[in-house]
Enzyme design. Structure first.
Site, PDB file in Angstrom:
ATOM      1  N   LYS A 135     -48.641 -19.348  39.806  1.00  0.00           N
ATOM      2  CA  LYS A 135     -47.045 -19.220  39.393  1.00  0.00           C
ATOM      3  C   LYS A 135     -47.265 -18.784  37.788  1.00  0.00           C
ATOM      4  O   LYS A 135     -48.295 -19.170  37.338  1.00  0.00           O
ATOM      5  CB  LYS A 135     -46.387 -20.586  39.229  1.00  0.00           C
ATOM      6  CG  LYS A 135     -45.021 -20.643  39.204  1.00  0.00           C
ATOM      7  CD  LYS A 135     -44.355 -20.163  40.297  1.00  0.00           C
ATOM      8  CE  LYS A 135     -42.947 -20.275  40.696  1.00  0.00           C
ATOM      9  NZ  LYS A 135     -42.476 -20.349  42.116  1.00  0.00           N
TER      10      LYS A 135
HETATM   11  N1  GLU Z   1     -40.919 -17.379  43.736  1.00  0.00           N
HETATM   12  C1  GLU Z   1     -40.766 -17.847  45.089  1.00  0.00           C
HETATM   13  C2  GLU Z   1     -41.456 -19.238  45.494  1.00  0.00           C
HETATM   14  O1  GLU Z   1     -41.123 -19.980  44.583  1.00  0.00           O
HETATM   15  C3  GLU Z   1     -41.225 -16.721  45.846  1.00  0.00           C
HETATM   16  C4  GLU Z   1     -42.618 -16.428  45.670  1.00  0.00           C
HETATM   17  C5  GLU Z   1     -43.525 -15.175  46.358  1.00  0.00           C
HETATM   18  O2  GLU Z   1     -42.590 -14.716  46.939  1.00  0.00           O
HETATM   19  O3  GLU Z   1     -44.425 -15.076  46.014  1.00  0.00           O
HETATM   20  O4  GLU Z   1     -41.619 -19.463  46.630  1.00  0.00           O
END
Ligand code: GLU
Length: 463
Positions: A135
């Site tokens: 993240k």
């Molecule tokens: N930000 C989204 C999540 O928290 C998508 C993450 C992604 O597609 O890699 O799941």
């Protein structure tokens, strides 16, 4: 690289609510019960304990592999430079490259990004997509930046972390405050740095790109679609058919608005919506499609009843849409509440107000542990975030596969494959709940950890 501050736990804190305090002590982690990372790892370690995972797997999961923190200058439109702070946390890559969104938000902190990266490890494993968890975030208020400033912040940030990411290393995606346009700038910047021979491969460095630039059909709505797929799988078996289901939605950005629109298509009624601008209610059902247009025009749900009060669009009139207080939003009687805003929104205080039978967590970690205890005591079922919101990363996986194979899937294939992943993840979670007699969140972590535990057992620890 920067490590989180390590503090010796105080006597009082050691007696706090954490169930995994022996591992926290072993790793010298502080024991602040309000810290999202510690709350999250405590819940995951509790599931690991039930599953009897070996000690070394638990300590590996208790801390991210890499915590990258960067500072970078960007020229603002007034000609002055502003120094921004950004993060990329790579939690675990036992199942595949690190994967997870990048958020632009004024409240981004290292510990929050660590928690969200850990949740991505769990989410990818539960949905059985071959990724680990990561993240990132940039501490900024994207609403106060104009398009050019946003582009410069995006390009500078991806440049700053470029050595740490790649289509087979770590693959960012959209999150709170970021979108397909920002992914286009990320991809273009990274491709420019990759050189002409690997330009095509480099496109897969981020997902959630615009469809015309290597994105996947169905990705924009994917997280909301996944919420609705899970709810459709689980709620009817609880005696709650979707037709006529009363729903409230907290947060009306990408996840909230798509969840609302898609559940309405299945016959449910969205009777209350709240976001950072206010809350509205209509017991006859809000027209979520018109509401999404209002939010796109004005930036929030506030004023919806007023501006669309007299219009008749499709099935609904908006005459009955009224502004209500935050407390009244939570007190609105519904079958299903979908929190789709930020973390830690459901606290013990508003948990007492909530008049819902089920909560489907569209956002990541929207419920505090204390809020969760109140909800469970009151018999409110919680469908956990790593299950409900896994649709986004699942379609990100499809996008990555399409980029790698230079193919384009039609939306029917995307939706059908997404549904299969979501239904299987829901069944795995329900099975773990029955087998281990635990709540659904613990069950989802157990179902995710089963896979990670198996892989560590097979591959061992090098050397
Ligand atoms: N930000 C989204 C999540 O928290 C998508 C993450 C992604 O597609 O890699 O799941």
């Amino acid at each position: 690289m920067t490590k989180a501050t390590i503090e010796a736990p105080s006597q009082a804190a050691t007696q706090s609510a954490f169930r995994s305090s022996s591992i926290f002590n072993e790793l010298g982690m502080k024991q602040d019960p309000d810290n999202l990372y510690l709350q999250t790892i405590d819940a995951v370690l509790t599931a690991a304990e039930i599953l009897e995972l070996p000690h070394h797997v638990k300590i590996i999961l208790a801390q991210p592999k890499n915590e990258i923190m960067v500072h970078f200058p960007v020229m603002m439109n007034d000609g002055k430079y502003h120094l921004f702070k950004g993060y990329r946390v790579q939690h675990n890559n036992a199942l595949g490259p690190y994967k997870g969104g990048i958020r632009f938000h004024h409240d981004v902190s290292l510990d929050d990004v660590k928690a969200l990266a850990l949740l991505m490890t769990m989410k990818c494993s539960l949905a059985r997509v071959p990724f680990g968890g990561g993240k990132g975030g940039v501490k900024c208020d994207p609403r106060s930046l104009d398009n050019d400033e946003l582009m410069r912040v995006s390009r500078r940030f991806i440049t700053a972390i470029s050595r740490h990411i790649g289509p087979d290393i770590d693959i960012p995606a959209p999150d709170v405050g970021t979108n397909a346009q920002i992914m286009a700038w990320f991809a273009d910047t990274y491709q420019g740095m990759a050189g002409s021979s690997s330009r095509n491969d480099a496109l897969g460095v981020v997902t959630g790109k615009p469809v015309d630039m290597g994105g996947s059909l169905g990705r924009e709505k994917a997280t909301g679609q996944g919420v609705v797929d899970v709810v459709s799988e689980i709620l009817p078996s609880m005696g709650l058919p979707l037709k006529g289901l009363k729903v409230s939605v907290q947060g009306f950005g990408n996840v909230g608005s798509w969840s609302g629109r898609l559940i309405e298509e299945l016959g449910a009624k969205v009777v209350a919506v709240m976001d950072h601008t206010g809350a509205i209610r209509n017991d006859e059902g809000l027209n979520t499609e018109v509401l999404a247009m209002h939010v796109a025009e004005t930036g929030g749900v506030a004023g919806f009843g007023a501006s669309h009060g007299a219009t008749q669009t499709g099935k609904h009139t908006q005459e009955g849409a009224q502004a209500i207080s935050i407390e009244d939003f939570y007190r609105t009687p519904v079958d299903l509440l979908i929190p789709a805003a930020l973390e830690q929104m459901i606290t013990p205080e508003n948990a007492d107000w909530i008049d819902a039978k089920v909560i489907a967590e569209g956002a990541n970690a929207p419920t505090t542990p204390a809020g969760e205890r109140r909800l469970l005591e009151r018999g409110i079922e919680i469908l956990p975030a790593i299950l409900c919101n896994a649709g986004g990363v699942t379609v990100s996986y499809f996008e990555w596969v399409q980029n790698k194979t230079s193919t384009y899937w039609d939306v029917e294939k995307v939706d059908a494959d997404l549904n299969r992943h979501m239904v299987m993840a829901a069944r795995r979670t329900q099975l773990a709940k029955q087998r281990y007699e635990v709540d659904l969140r613990t069950a989802a972590y157990i179902a995710a950890l089963e896979q990670i535990g198996k892989v560590y057992a097979m591959r061992g620890i090098f050397p």
